[in-house]
Motif scaffolding. Structure first.
Motif, PDB file in Angstrom:
ATOM      1  N   GLU A 112      -0.072 -10.567  -0.505  1.00  0.00           N
ATOM      2  CA  GLU A 112       0.899  -9.665   0.123  1.00  0.00           C
ATOM      3  C   GLU A 112       2.098  -9.427  -0.805  1.00  0.00           C
ATOM      4  OE1 GLU A 112       3.646  -9.140   4.162  1.00  0.00           O
ATOM      5  OE2 GLU A 112       2.609 -11.037   3.810  1.00  0.00           O
ATOM      6  N   ILE A 113       2.561 -10.471  -1.446  1.00  0.00           N
ATOM      7  CA  ILE A 113       3.706 -10.348  -2.351  1.00  0.00           C
ATOM      8  C   ILE A 113       3.336  -9.511  -3.570  1.00  0.00           C
ATOM      9  CG2 ILE A 113       5.151 -11.660  -3.965  1.00  0.00           C
ATOM     10  CD1 ILE A 113       5.418 -13.774  -1.734  1.00  0.00           C
ATOM     11  N   VAL A 114       2.179  -9.753  -4.127  1.00  0.00           N
ATOM     12  CA  VAL A 114       1.744  -8.993  -5.309  1.00  0.00           C
ATOM     13  C   VAL A 114       1.565  -7.521  -4.960  1.00  0.00           C
ATOM     14  CG1 VAL A 114      -0.118  -8.692  -6.992  1.00  0.00           C
ATOM     15  CG2 VAL A 114       0.778 -10.985  -6.501  1.00  0.00           C
ATOM     16  N   LEU A 115       0.955  -7.225  -3.840  1.00  0.00           N
ATOM     17  CA  LEU A 115       0.792  -5.817  -3.441  1.00  0.00           C
ATOM     18  C   LEU A 115       2.148  -5.150  -3.216  1.00  0.00           C
ATOM     19  CD1 LEU A 115      -2.305  -6.043  -1.060  1.00  0.00           C
ATOM     20  CD2 LEU A 115      -2.226  -5.068  -3.375  1.00  0.00           C
ATOM     21  N   ALA A 116       3.085  -5.870  -2.632  1.00  0.00           N
ATOM     22  CA  ALA A 116       4.431  -5.310  -2.428  1.00  0.00           C
ATOM     23  C   ALA A 116       5.104  -5.044  -3.776  1.00  0.00           C
ATOM     24  CB  ALA A 116       5.279  -6.266  -1.585  1.00  0.00           C
ATOM     25  N   ALA A 117       4.909  -5.938  -4.730  1.00  0.00           N
ATOM     26  CA  ALA A 117       5.476  -5.746  -6.071  1.00  0.00           C
ATOM     27  C   ALA A 117       4.852  -4.527  -6.747  1.00  0.00           C
ATOM     28  CB  ALA A 117       5.259  -6.996  -6.921  1.00  0.00           C
ATOM     29  N   LEU A 118       3.553  -4.379  -6.607  1.00  0.00           N
ATOM     30  CA  LEU A 118       2.849  -3.243  -7.213  1.00  0.00           C
ATOM     31  C   LEU A 118       3.296  -1.915  -6.620  1.00  0.00           C
ATOM     32  CD1 LEU A 118      -0.758  -4.718  -7.427  1.00  0.00           C
ATOM     33  CD2 LEU A 118       0.839  -4.320  -9.323  1.00  0.00           C
ATOM     34  N   GLU A 119       3.751  -1.959  -5.398  1.00  0.00           N
ATOM     35  CA  GLU A 119       4.223  -0.735  -4.733  1.00  0.00           C
ATOM     36  C   GLU A 119       5.361  -0.091  -5.526  1.00  0.00           C
ATOM     37  OE1 GLU A 119       3.857   2.191  -2.182  1.00  0.00           O
ATOM     38  OE2 GLU A 119       2.736   0.361  -1.708  1.00  0.00           O
ATOM     39  N   SER A 120       6.246  -0.917  -6.083  1.00  0.00           N
ATOM     40  CA  SER A 120       7.392  -0.358  -6.805  1.00  0.00           C
ATOM     41  C   SER A 120       7.275  -0.477  -8.323  1.00  0.00           C
ATOM     42  CB  SER A 120       8.699  -1.027  -6.349  1.00  0.00           C
ATOM     43  OG  SER A 120       8.726  -2.381  -6.727  1.00  0.00           O
ATOM     44  N   TYR A 121       6.374  -1.344  -8.802  1.00  0.00           N
ATOM     45  CA  TYR A 121       6.253  -1.533 -10.256  1.00  0.00           C
ATOM     46  C   TYR A 121       4.816  -1.932 -10.571  1.00  0.00           C
ATOM     47  CZ  TYR A 121       7.447  -2.992 -15.004  1.00  0.00           C
ATOM     48  OH  TYR A 121       7.520  -3.113 -16.374  1.00  0.00           O
ATOM     49  N   VAL A 122       4.026  -0.972 -10.973  1.00  0.00           N
ATOM     50  CA  VAL A 122       2.590  -1.189 -11.155  1.00  0.00           C
ATOM     51  C   VAL A 122       2.295  -2.251 -12.226  1.00  0.00           C
ATOM     52  CG1 VAL A 122       2.237   0.680 -12.812  1.00  0.00           C
ATOM     53  CG2 VAL A 122       0.369  -0.004 -11.312  1.00  0.00           C
ATOM     54  N   TRP A 123       3.165  -2.399 -13.201  1.00  0.00           N
ATOM     55  CA  TRP A 123       2.929  -3.372 -14.262  1.00  0.00           C
ATOM     56  C   TRP A 123       3.177  -4.805 -13.804  1.00  0.00           C
ATOM     57  CZ3 TRP A 123      -0.016  -1.277 -17.588  1.00  0.00           C
ATOM     58  CH2 TRP A 123       0.100   0.081 -17.849  1.00  0.00           C
ATOM     59  N   ASP A 135      -8.891  -9.655  -8.566  1.00  0.00           N
ATOM     60  CA  ASP A 135      -9.206  -9.271  -7.183  1.00  0.00           C
ATOM     61  C   ASP A 135      -9.413  -7.757  -7.112  1.00  0.00           C
ATOM     62  OD1 ASP A 135      -8.136  -8.207  -4.416  1.00  0.00           O
ATOM     63  OD2 ASP A 135      -8.709 -10.294  -4.057  1.00  0.00           O
ATOM     64  N   ARG A 136     -10.561  -7.353  -6.630  1.00  0.00           N
ATOM     65  CA  ARG A 136     -10.926  -5.926  -6.584  1.00  0.00           C
ATOM     66  C   ARG A 136      -9.885  -5.081  -5.840  1.00  0.00           C
ATOM     67  NH1 ARG A 136     -15.086  -2.322  -6.997  1.00  0.00           N
ATOM     68  NH2 ARG A 136     -15.351  -0.847  -5.301  1.00  0.00           N
ATOM     69  N   GLU A 137      -9.477  -5.541  -4.666  1.00  0.00           N
ATOM     70  CA  GLU A 137      -8.512  -4.775  -3.861  1.00  0.00           C
ATOM     71  C   GLU A 137      -7.185  -4.598  -4.605  1.00  0.00           C
ATOM     72  OE1 GLU A 137      -5.957  -5.119   0.311  1.00  0.00           O
ATOM     73  OE2 GLU A 137      -7.532  -6.583  -0.098  1.00  0.00           O
ATOM     74  N   VAL A 138      -6.719  -5.644  -5.229  1.00  0.00           N
ATOM     75  CA  VAL A 138      -5.444  -5.605  -5.946  1.00  0.00           C
ATOM     76  C   VAL A 138      -5.536  -4.675  -7.156  1.00  0.00           C
ATOM     77  CG1 VAL A 138      -3.787  -6.979  -7.275  1.00  0.00           C
ATOM     78  CG2 VAL A 138      -4.717  -7.875  -5.133  1.00  0.00           C
ATOM     79  N   VAL A 139      -6.603  -4.805  -7.915  1.00  0.00           N
ATOM     80  CA  VAL A 139      -6.772  -3.968  -9.115  1.00  0.00           C
ATOM     81  C   VAL A 139      -6.909  -2.497  -8.720  1.00  0.00           C
ATOM     82  CG1 VAL A 139      -8.281  -3.475 -11.080  1.00  0.00           C
ATOM     83  CG2 VAL A 139      -7.698  -5.850 -10.500  1.00  0.00           C
ATOM     84  N   PHE A 141      -5.705  -1.073  -6.061  1.00  0.00           N
ATOM     85  CA  PHE A 141      -4.379  -0.643  -5.608  1.00  0.00           C
ATOM     86  C   PHE A 141      -3.505  -0.295  -6.808  1.00  0.00           C
ATOM     87  CE2 PHE A 141       0.006  -1.367  -4.248  1.00  0.00           C
ATOM     88  CZ  PHE A 141       0.055  -0.639  -3.071  1.00  0.00           C
ATOM     89  N   ALA A 142      -3.519  -1.153  -7.822  1.00  0.00           N
ATOM     90  CA  ALA A 142      -2.721  -0.913  -9.036  1.00  0.00           C
ATOM     91  C   ALA A 142      -3.191   0.357  -9.742  1.00  0.00           C
ATOM     92  CB  ALA A 142      -2.806  -2.120  -9.978  1.00  0.00           C
ATOM     93  N   LEU A 143      -4.494   0.548  -9.824  1.00  0.00           N
ATOM     94  CA  LEU A 143      -5.029   1.757 -10.480  1.00  0.00           C
ATOM     95  C   LEU A 143      -4.629   3.025  -9.731  1.00  0.00           C
ATOM     96  CD1 LEU A 143      -8.587   0.559 -11.531  1.00  0.00           C
ATOM     97  CD2 LEU A 143      -6.687   1.171 -13.046  1.00  0.00           C
ATOM     98  N   LYS A 144      -4.669   2.963  -8.406  1.00  0.00           N
ATOM     99  CA  LYS A 144      -4.240   4.127  -7.610  1.00  0.00           C
ATOM    100  C   LYS A 144      -2.760   4.415  -7.836  1.00  0.00           C
ATOM    101  CE  LYS A 144      -7.672   3.666  -3.967  1.00  0.00           C
ATOM    102  NZ  LYS A 144      -7.939   3.284  -2.583  1.00  0.00           N
ATOM    103  N   LYS A 145      -1.947   3.369  -7.910  1.00  0.00           N
ATOM    104  CA  LYS A 145      -0.510   3.541  -8.158  1.00  0.00           C
ATOM    105  C   LYS A 145      -0.300   4.139  -9.545  1.00  0.00           C
ATOM    106  CE  LYS A 145       1.855   2.445  -4.669  1.00  0.00           C
ATOM    107  NZ  LYS A 145       2.657   3.512  -4.087  1.00  0.00           N
ATOM    108  N   GLN A 146      -1.033   3.640 -10.533  1.00  0.00           N
ATOM    109  CA  GLN A 146      -0.902   4.131 -11.896  1.00  0.00           C
ATOM    110  C   GLN A 146      -1.315   5.599 -11.961  1.00  0.00           C
ATOM    111  OE1 GLN A 146       0.448   2.772 -14.502  1.00  0.00           O
ATOM    112  NE2 GLN A 146      -0.067   4.376 -15.916  1.00  0.00           N
ATOM    113  N   THR A 147      -2.407   5.949 -11.307  1.00  0.00           N
ATOM    114  CA  THR A 147      -2.876   7.335 -11.293  1.00  0.00           C
ATOM    115  C   THR A 147      -1.859   8.234 -10.627  1.00  0.00           C
ATOM    116  OG1 THR A 147      -5.138   6.522 -11.183  1.00  0.00           O
ATOM    117  CG2 THR A 147      -4.790   8.824 -10.583  1.00  0.00           C
ATOM    118  N   ALA A 148      -1.246   7.781  -9.553  1.00  0.00           N
ATOM    119  CA  ALA A 148      -0.222   8.567  -8.856  1.00  0.00           C
ATOM    120  C   ALA A 148       0.977   8.830  -9.753  1.00  0.00           C
ATOM    121  CB  ALA A 148       0.219   7.869  -7.576  1.00  0.00           C
ATOM    122  N   LEU A 149       1.289   7.881 -10.627  1.00  0.00           N
ATOM    123  CA  LEU A 149       2.412   8.065 -11.553  1.00  0.00           C
ATOM    124  C   LEU A 149       2.101   9.112 -12.600  1.00  0.00           C
ATOM    125  CD1 LEU A 149       3.487   4.348 -12.180  1.00  0.00           C
ATOM    126  CD2 LEU A 149       4.716   6.046 -10.839  1.00  0.00           C
TER     127      LEU A 149
END
Length: 151
Positions: A112-123, A135-139, A141-149
């Motif tokens: 939960e903490i890592v996903l919240a961090a990724l919400e504002s800072y994908v790195w 973790d597939r879900e976490v990765v 999520f990060a890829l979707k955030k990166q693509t959105a940027l």
């Protein structure tokens, strides 16, 4: 005119900041460094000064979060207890995902903490535990955030 009012306000702000910086760097500042109200106000303007706060105030979640809002890396100066406090770290990463860098090892493995961090800072994924970096879900999520940027 508004321009001169702004410049006047800016001069007052920087004057107060210089006074605060000077008082934090003098031997007589122990009292100031322990003054919760003064330091809370200071953290809102200059969170990087968290390292100058008394140990007691570096263990105060409100003071630490105020510092973090003005200086994303200030969590590094918080007490180990704060850096291991789940509720405080969750709030911190929601303010700025870079806070994950200074979170305890255990909390870097909290999904939960890592996903919240990724919400504002994908790195922030680079500071997550090895398990969550794989973790597939976490990765995803990060890829979707990166693509959105990028888009």
């Amino acid at each position: 005119d508004q321009g001169s009012e702004f410049r006047d306000a800016q001069k007052v702000y920087f004057g107060l900041f210089e006074e605060l910086h000077h008082s934090l760097n003098t031997a007589a500042s122990i009292e100031v460094r322990s003054d919760r109200e003064a330091m809370l106000a200071a953290m809102k303007a200059a969170g990087q000064a968290l390292y100058r706060c008394s140990l007691e105030l570096r263990n105060d979640p409100e003071v630490v979060l105020a510092a973090l809002a003005s200086f994303p890396l200030s969590l590094a100066f918080a007490s180990p207890a704060i850096r291991a406090d789940r509720e405080t770290i969750l709030q911190a990463v929601k303010i700025n995902g870079r806070a994950l860098k200074s979170a305890s090892h255990e909390l870097r493995g909290d999904k939960e903490i890592v996903l919240a961090a990724l919400e504002s800072y994908v790195w922030a994924l680079t500071w997550a535990s090895d398990a969550l970096q794989g973790d597939r879900e976490v990765v995803l999520f990060a890829l979707k955030k990166q693509t959105a940027l990028v888009v």
